[in-house]
Write a protein that holds these residues in place. Structure first.
Motif, PDB file in Angstrom:
ATOM      1  N   PHE A   1      80.097   6.576  74.675  1.00  0.00           N
ATOM      2  CA  PHE A   1      79.185   5.968  73.712  1.00  0.00           C
ATOM      3  C   PHE A   1      79.147   4.453  73.876  1.00  0.00           C
ATOM      4  O   PHE A   1      78.073   3.848  73.875  1.00  0.00           O
ATOM      5  CB  PHE A   1      79.587   6.343  72.278  1.00  0.00           C
ATOM      6  N   ILE A   2      80.297   3.830  74.032  1.00  0.00           N
ATOM      7  CA  ILE A   2      80.355   2.369  74.170  1.00  0.00           C
ATOM      8  C   ILE A   2      79.581   1.907  75.404  1.00  0.00           C
ATOM      9  O   ILE A   2      78.831   0.936  75.357  1.00  0.00           O
ATOM     10  CB  ILE A   2      81.818   1.885  74.215  1.00  0.00           C
ATOM     11  N   PHE A   3      79.742   2.627  76.524  1.00  0.00           N
ATOM     12  CA  PHE A   3      79.079   2.237  77.765  1.00  0.00           C
ATOM     13  C   PHE A   3      77.731   2.936  77.963  1.00  0.00           C
ATOM     14  O   PHE A   3      77.145   2.857  79.037  1.00  0.00           O
ATOM     15  CB  PHE A   3      80.002   2.484  78.959  1.00  0.00           C
ATOM     16  N   ARG A   4      77.270   3.623  76.933  1.00  0.00           N
ATOM     17  CA  ARG A   4      75.958   4.291  76.941  1.00  0.00           C
ATOM     18  C   ARG A   4      75.823   5.326  78.056  1.00  0.00           C
ATOM     19  O   ARG A   4      74.768   5.460  78.668  1.00  0.00           O
ATOM     20  CB  ARG A   4      74.823   3.279  77.018  1.00  0.00           C
ATOM     21  N   ARG A   5      76.873   6.063  78.297  1.00  0.00           N
ATOM     22  CA  ARG A   5      76.819   7.207  79.218  1.00  0.00           C
ATOM     23  C   ARG A   5      76.477   8.434  78.375  1.00  0.00           C
ATOM     24  O   ARG A   5      77.295   9.333  78.183  1.00  0.00           O
ATOM     25  CB  ARG A   5      78.158   7.391  79.930  1.00  0.00           C
ATOM     26  N   MET A   6      75.269   8.423  77.856  1.00  0.00           N
ATOM     27  CA  MET A   6      74.896   9.391  76.831  1.00  0.00           C
ATOM     28  C   MET A   6      74.792  10.819  77.360  1.00  0.00           C
ATOM     29  O   MET A   6      74.966  11.763  76.601  1.00  0.00           O
ATOM     30  CB  MET A   6      73.608   8.954  76.137  1.00  0.00           C
ATOM     31  N   ASP A   7      74.543  10.978  78.658  1.00  0.00           N
ATOM     32  CA  ASP A   7      74.527  12.338  79.206  1.00  0.00           C
ATOM     33  C   ASP A   7      75.927  12.950  79.135  1.00  0.00           C
ATOM     34  O   ASP A   7      76.086  14.135  78.789  1.00  0.00           O
ATOM     35  CB  ASP A   7      73.990  12.353  80.634  1.00  0.00           C
ATOM     36  N   ALA A   8      76.947  12.166  79.404  1.00  0.00           N
ATOM     37  CA  ALA A   8      78.335  12.661  79.308  1.00  0.00           C
ATOM     38  C   ALA A   8      78.704  12.913  77.851  1.00  0.00           C
ATOM     39  O   ALA A   8      79.362  13.916  77.537  1.00  0.00           O
ATOM     40  CB  ALA A   8      79.304  11.661  79.935  1.00  0.00           C
ATOM     41  N   VAL A   9      78.272  12.029  76.960  1.00  0.00           N
ATOM     42  CA  VAL A   9      78.550  12.201  75.534  1.00  0.00           C
ATOM     43  C   VAL A   9      77.909  13.495  75.037  1.00  0.00           C
ATOM     44  O   VAL A   9      78.548  14.292  74.344  1.00  0.00           O
ATOM     45  CB  VAL A   9      78.037  10.989  74.725  1.00  0.00           C
TER      46      VAL A   9
ATOM     47  N   SER B   1     104.686  15.272  78.049  1.00  0.00           N
ATOM     48  CA  SER B   1     103.586  15.463  77.102  1.00  0.00           C
ATOM     49  C   SER B   1     103.278  14.181  76.334  1.00  0.00           C
ATOM     50  O   SER B   1     102.114  13.887  76.060  1.00  0.00           O
ATOM     51  CB  SER B   1     103.874  16.616  76.137  1.00  0.00           C
ATOM     52  N   ILE B   2     104.303  13.393  76.012  1.00  0.00           N
ATOM     53  CA  ILE B   2     104.046  12.110  75.349  1.00  0.00           C
ATOM     54  C   ILE B   2     103.347  11.163  76.321  1.00  0.00           C
ATOM     55  O   ILE B   2     102.393  10.474  75.949  1.00  0.00           O
ATOM     56  CB  ILE B   2     105.355  11.497  74.808  1.00  0.00           C
ATOM     57  N   TYR B   3     103.809  11.137  77.560  1.00  0.00           N
ATOM     58  CA  TYR B   3     103.173  10.314  78.582  1.00  0.00           C
ATOM     59  C   TYR B   3     101.690  10.673  78.711  1.00  0.00           C
ATOM     60  O   TYR B   3     100.824   9.804  78.651  1.00  0.00           O
ATOM     61  CB  TYR B   3     103.879  10.505  79.923  1.00  0.00           C
ATOM     62  N   ILE B   4     101.423  11.962  78.829  1.00  0.00           N
ATOM     63  CA  ILE B   4     100.027  12.403  79.010  1.00  0.00           C
ATOM     64  C   ILE B   4      99.203  12.091  77.768  1.00  0.00           C
ATOM     65  O   ILE B   4      98.014  11.802  77.877  1.00  0.00           O
ATOM     66  CB  ILE B   4      99.982  13.901  79.350  1.00  0.00           C
ATOM     67  N   SER B   5      99.813  12.112  76.589  1.00  0.00           N
ATOM     68  CA  SER B   5      99.055  11.807  75.372  1.00  0.00           C
ATOM     69  C   SER B   5      98.637  10.337  75.308  1.00  0.00           C
ATOM     70  O   SER B   5      97.698   9.998  74.593  1.00  0.00           O
ATOM     71  CB  SER B   5      99.850  12.190  74.120  1.00  0.00           C
ATOM     72  N   VAL B   6      99.313   9.477  76.057  1.00  0.00           N
ATOM     73  CA  VAL B   6      98.960   8.054  76.072  1.00  0.00           C
ATOM     74  C   VAL B   6      97.927   7.753  77.168  1.00  0.00           C
ATOM     75  O   VAL B   6      97.240   6.737  77.115  1.00  0.00           O
ATOM     76  CB  VAL B   6     100.234   7.184  76.240  1.00  0.00           C
ATOM     77  N   VAL B   7      97.797   8.646  78.128  1.00  0.00           N
ATOM     78  CA  VAL B   7      96.852   8.432  79.235  1.00  0.00           C
ATOM     79  C   VAL B   7      95.422   8.173  78.748  1.00  0.00           C
ATOM     80  O   VAL B   7      94.764   7.259  79.260  1.00  0.00           O
ATOM     81  CB  VAL B   7      96.918   9.598  80.253  1.00  0.00           C
ATOM     82  N   PRO B   8      94.891   8.918  77.746  1.00  0.00           N
ATOM     83  CA  PRO B   8      93.517   8.604  77.318  1.00  0.00           C
ATOM     84  C   PRO B   8      93.360   7.173  76.815  1.00  0.00           C
ATOM     85  O   PRO B   8      92.353   6.527  77.100  1.00  0.00           O
ATOM     86  CB  PRO B   8      93.247   9.602  76.188  1.00  0.00           C
ATOM     87  N   ILE B   9      94.357   6.683  76.087  1.00  0.00           N
ATOM     88  CA  ILE B   9      94.271   5.308  75.600  1.00  0.00           C
ATOM     89  C   ILE B   9      94.381   4.328  76.763  1.00  0.00           C
ATOM     90  O   ILE B   9      93.654   3.336  76.817  1.00  0.00           O
ATOM     91  CB  ILE B   9      95.359   5.036  74.545  1.00  0.00           C
ATOM     92  N   ALA B  10      95.284   4.600  77.696  1.00  0.00           N
ATOM     93  CA  ALA B  10      95.414   3.730  78.870  1.00  0.00           C
ATOM     94  C   ALA B  10      94.101   3.705  79.652  1.00  0.00           C
ATOM     95  O   ALA B  10      93.656   2.631  80.095  1.00  0.00           O
ATOM     96  CB  ALA B  10      96.564   4.203  79.760  1.00  0.00           C
ATOM     97  N   ASN B  11      93.469   4.843  79.799  1.00  0.00           N
ATOM     98  CA  ASN B  11      92.186   4.899  80.513  1.00  0.00           C
ATOM     99  C   ASN B  11      91.084   4.184  79.726  1.00  0.00           C
ATOM    100  O   ASN B  11      90.241   3.511  80.313  1.00  0.00           O
ATOM    101  CB  ASN B  11      91.797   6.338  80.800  1.00  0.00           C
ATOM    102  N   ALA B  12      91.098   4.338  78.404  1.00  0.00           N
ATOM    103  CA  ALA B  12      90.105   3.639  77.585  1.00  0.00           C
ATOM    104  C   ALA B  12      90.290   2.129  77.689  1.00  0.00           C
ATOM    105  O   ALA B  12      89.319   1.384  77.843  1.00  0.00           O
ATOM    106  CB  ALA B  12      90.217   4.088  76.125  1.00  0.00           C
ATOM    107  N   MET B  13      91.536   1.696  77.644  1.00  0.00           N
ATOM    108  CA  MET B  13      91.815   0.260  77.774  1.00  0.00           C
ATOM    109  C   MET B  13      91.374  -0.254  79.135  1.00  0.00           C
ATOM    110  O   MET B  13      90.802  -1.335  79.239  1.00  0.00           O
ATOM    111  CB  MET B  13      93.307   0.001  77.562  1.00  0.00           C
ATOM    112  N   ALA B  14      91.637   0.522  80.175  1.00  0.00           N
ATOM    113  CA  ALA B  14      91.234   0.121  81.519  1.00  0.00           C
ATOM    114  C   ALA B  14      89.710   0.017  81.607  1.00  0.00           C
ATOM    115  O   ALA B  14      89.171  -0.937  82.175  1.00  0.00           O
ATOM    116  CB  ALA B  14      91.768   1.108  82.550  1.00  0.00           C
ATOM    117  N   ALA B  15      89.011   0.989  81.019  1.00  0.00           N
ATOM    118  CA  ALA B  15      87.548   0.971  81.066  1.00  0.00           C
ATOM    119  C   ALA B  15      86.985  -0.216  80.280  1.00  0.00           C
ATOM    120  O   ALA B  15      86.045  -0.869  80.729  1.00  0.00           O
ATOM    121  CB  ALA B  15      86.989   2.287  80.509  1.00  0.00           C
ATOM    122  N   LEU B  16      87.571  -0.495  79.123  1.00  0.00           N
ATOM    123  CA  LEU B  16      87.056  -1.572  78.281  1.00  0.00           C
ATOM    124  C   LEU B  16      87.367  -2.961  78.824  1.00  0.00           C
ATOM    125  O   LEU B  16      86.584  -3.889  78.655  1.00  0.00           O
ATOM    126  CB  LEU B  16      87.629  -1.444  76.863  1.00  0.00           C
TER     127      LEU B  16
END
Length: 162
Positions: free
Chosen positions: A91-99, A32-47
């Motif tokens: 929002f950062i990448f302007r994928r406003m339909d997903a937002v 559960s701790i691992y999975i809780s870090v996945v969103p940040i890891a994915n955000a970092m990868a995207a950015l």
């Protein structure tokens, strides 16, 4: 990890730390701790346009599947993390339909089931409010809906500032 990410640490250095942390969580079976870090890891990868490596494999995972799993297991905190990350990146990448889809689908849910994390409430309120005012300005549909969400976010921040 979250505080480092949101405080503006350099992504390459933080990526190494996140990768190490995720490996440790896997090694010690702290899923559960691992999975809780996945969103940040994915955000970092995207950015950064890179990937977070965990045990020699790509640490990026399917946030939609993790979100569904979190709801199935009634892990509201994890679900909220995935929603916040998706709204932020959208929002950062302007994928406003997903937002728009995420804000419409989850705003009321998370207002009913209050978060246990002040940071999550602040981030969700901030990005939902940004999205609301974007759609209020850019769309002629559902003006009242977006105004309510935006004003609710402003009132939360005004209350916190007191």
């Amino acid at each position: 990890v979250y505080r480092s990410f949101f405080s503006g640490c350099l992504l390459p250095h933080l990526g190494e730390d996140v990768s190490c942390f995720m490996r440790l969580m896997l090694r010690h079976k702290r899923v559960s701790i691992y999975i809780s870090v996945v969103p940040i890891a994915n955000a970092m990868a995207a950015l950064s346009g890179t990937q977070i490596l965990v045990d020699g494999s790509v640490g990026e995972e399917d946030d939609e599947q993790n979100l569904a799993n979190a709801f199935d297991k009634k892990e509201i905190y994890l679900a909220e993390l995935f929603v916040i990350e998706e709204i932020m990146i959208g929002f950062i990448f302007r994928r406003m339909d997903a937002v728009e889809r995420l804000v419409r689908k989850y705003t009321e849910f998370f207002d009913i089931y209050d978060s246990t994390s002040a940071m999550s409430i602040i981030q969700r309120s901030f990005y939902s409010g940004l999205a609301a005012f974007y759609f209020l300005r850019e769309s002629s549909q559902d003006q009242e809906y977006w105004e309510v969400i935006g004003m609710r976010a402003i009132k939360k921040f005004e209350n916190w500032a007191k």
